[in-house]
Enzyme design. Structure first.
Site, PDB file in Angstrom:
ATOM      1  N   GLY A  43       4.245   0.839  -1.374  1.00  0.00           N
ATOM      2  CA  GLY A  43       4.002   0.529   0.027  1.00  0.00           C
ATOM      3  C   GLY A  43       4.654  -0.785   0.384  1.00  0.00           C
ATOM      4  O   GLY A  43       4.860  -1.639  -0.481  1.00  0.00           O
ATOM      5  N   GLN A  48       6.355  -8.268   4.953  1.00  0.00           N
ATOM      6  CA  GLN A  48       6.826  -8.512   3.588  1.00  0.00           C
ATOM      7  C   GLN A  48       8.348  -8.584   3.488  1.00  0.00           C
ATOM      8  O   GLN A  48       8.875  -8.970   2.456  1.00  0.00           O
ATOM      9  CB  GLN A  48       6.311  -7.429   2.642  1.00  0.00           C
ATOM     10  CG  GLN A  48       4.812  -7.486   2.431  1.00  0.00           C
ATOM     11  CD  GLN A  48       4.372  -6.421   1.470  1.00  0.00           C
ATOM     12  OE1 GLN A  48       4.089  -5.302   1.884  1.00  0.00           O
ATOM     13  NE2 GLN A  48       4.337  -6.761   0.200  1.00  0.00           N
ATOM     14  N   CYS A  88       0.960  -6.739  -5.705  1.00  0.00           N
ATOM     15  CA  CYS A  88       1.629  -6.823  -4.408  1.00  0.00           C
ATOM     16  C   CYS A  88       3.065  -7.286  -4.625  1.00  0.00           C
ATOM     17  O   CYS A  88       3.300  -8.232  -5.388  1.00  0.00           O
ATOM     18  CB  CYS A  88       0.880  -7.804  -3.506  1.00  0.00           C
ATOM     19  SG  CYS A  88       1.626  -8.019  -1.883  1.00  0.00           S
ATOM     20  N   LEU A  89       4.001  -6.626  -3.952  1.00  0.00           N
ATOM     21  CA  LEU A  89       5.412  -6.991  -4.114  1.00  0.00           C
ATOM     22  C   LEU A  89       5.692  -8.423  -3.683  1.00  0.00           C
ATOM     23  O   LEU A  89       6.639  -9.042  -4.181  1.00  0.00           O
ATOM     24  CB  LEU A  89       6.296  -6.026  -3.319  1.00  0.00           C
ATOM     25  CG  LEU A  89       6.261  -4.562  -3.784  1.00  0.00           C
ATOM     26  CD1 LEU A  89       7.129  -3.699  -2.871  1.00  0.00           C
ATOM     27  CD2 LEU A  89       6.689  -4.440  -5.226  1.00  0.00           C
ATOM     28  N   HIS A 130      -4.231  -1.982   1.992  1.00  0.00           N
ATOM     29  CA  HIS A 130      -3.434  -3.134   1.566  1.00  0.00           C
ATOM     30  C   HIS A 130      -2.336  -3.434   2.589  1.00  0.00           C
ATOM     31  O   HIS A 130      -2.151  -4.588   2.998  1.00  0.00           O
ATOM     32  CB  HIS A 130      -2.834  -2.836   0.177  1.00  0.00           C
ATOM     33  CG  HIS A 130      -2.039  -3.944  -0.401  1.00  0.00           C
ATOM     34  ND1 HIS A 130      -2.506  -4.722  -1.432  1.00  0.00           N
ATOM     35  CD2 HIS A 130      -0.803  -4.425  -0.110  1.00  0.00           C
ATOM     36  CE1 HIS A 130      -1.583  -5.619  -1.747  1.00  0.00           C
ATOM     37  NE2 HIS A 130      -0.545  -5.461  -0.950  1.00  0.00           N
ATOM     38  N   GLU A 131      -1.603  -2.401   3.009  1.00  0.00           N
ATOM     39  CA  GLU A 131      -0.481  -2.617   3.938  1.00  0.00           C
ATOM     40  C   GLU A 131      -0.973  -2.988   5.339  1.00  0.00           C
ATOM     41  O   GLU A 131      -0.375  -3.835   6.001  1.00  0.00           O
ATOM     42  CB  GLU A 131       0.435  -1.393   3.984  1.00  0.00           C
ATOM     43  CG  GLU A 131       1.057  -1.012   2.653  1.00  0.00           C
ATOM     44  CD  GLU A 131       1.719  -2.140   1.882  1.00  0.00           C
ATOM     45  OE1 GLU A 131       2.225  -3.102   2.507  1.00  0.00           O
ATOM     46  OE2 GLU A 131       1.729  -2.078   0.639  1.00  0.00           O
ATOM     47  N   HIS A 134      -1.674  -6.550   5.434  1.00  0.00           N
ATOM     48  CA  HIS A 134      -0.441  -7.337   5.647  1.00  0.00           C
ATOM     49  C   HIS A 134      -0.113  -7.438   7.136  1.00  0.00           C
ATOM     50  O   HIS A 134       0.282  -8.501   7.609  1.00  0.00           O
ATOM     51  CB  HIS A 134       0.747  -6.715   4.913  1.00  0.00           C
ATOM     52  CG  HIS A 134       0.901  -7.159   3.502  1.00  0.00           C
ATOM     53  ND1 HIS A 134       1.097  -8.470   3.136  1.00  0.00           N
ATOM     54  CD2 HIS A 134       0.886  -6.454   2.349  1.00  0.00           C
ATOM     55  CE1 HIS A 134       1.204  -8.557   1.832  1.00  0.00           C
ATOM     56  NE2 HIS A 134       1.074  -7.345   1.326  1.00  0.00           N
TER      57      HIS A 134
END
Length: 171
Positions: A43, A48, A88-89, A130-131, A134
């Site tokens: 995701g 991000q 997380c990226l 999660h997304e 963000h």
């Protein structure tokens, strides 16, 4: 398009709604999918990649078989609780336990402007939450259990120092 890392301020900024789905938004979505796959993620939210707009991509298969693009998503219903480990990226080498809703219902739009209602549990439900966090400027480290927060402090300090050095032009 590259994934920005903590503590870049765009990650803490609430993303603005998308008013029109046009070729620019479609291009951004395509590049976000590429960036997500390149980083081996499931995701990715627009903040991000440094863009403060309410756009996210998901593919919990990680194999380009379930990729989806979502515009202006929000959670309309939540039930239950589950505790699982997440990464997380935007936080390389940081993992922590997070309490999330077990079941969610999401309202979003696709690239054709069609309204979608999606129900999700498990990994997909966790990825959605999660997304969307963000998009709301909420970082997963803010939701970690106290033990995970303590365990990750040294790595977070490294990321902060690296970010400051990059801003100052120090390698």
């Amino acid at each position: 398009m590259e994934v920005v890392t903590y503590p870049n301020p765009v990650l803490k900024t609430k993303a603005k709604p998308i008013k029109e789905i046009n070729n620019e938004i479609r291009q951004i979505a395509e590049e976000m999918l590429e960036a997500m796959y390149d980083a081996r993620g499931i995701g990715l939210a627009a903040p991000q990649v440094g863009l403060s707009i309410r756009l996210m991509v998901l593919d919990v298969t990680g194999e380009k078989t379930g990729e989806r693009v979502f515009i202006n998503p929000y959670i309309s219903e939540e039930k239950g609780e589950t505790l699982e480990e997440e990464g997380c990226l935007s936080f390389p080498d940081v993992m922590g336990k997070i309490i999330r809703s077990q079941y969610i219902k999401v309202i979003a739009y696709n690239l054709k402007g069609e309204k979608l209602e999606i129900e999700a549990e498990g990994l997909l439900g966790r990825a959605w939450q999660h997304e969307i966090d963000h998009l709301n400027g909420c970082l997963f480290i803010e939701k970690m259990t106290p033990a995970s927060t303590i365990a990750n402090q040294p790595r977070l300090k490294e990321l902060e120092l690296s970010y400051q050095n990059n801003k100052a032009g120090i390698s």
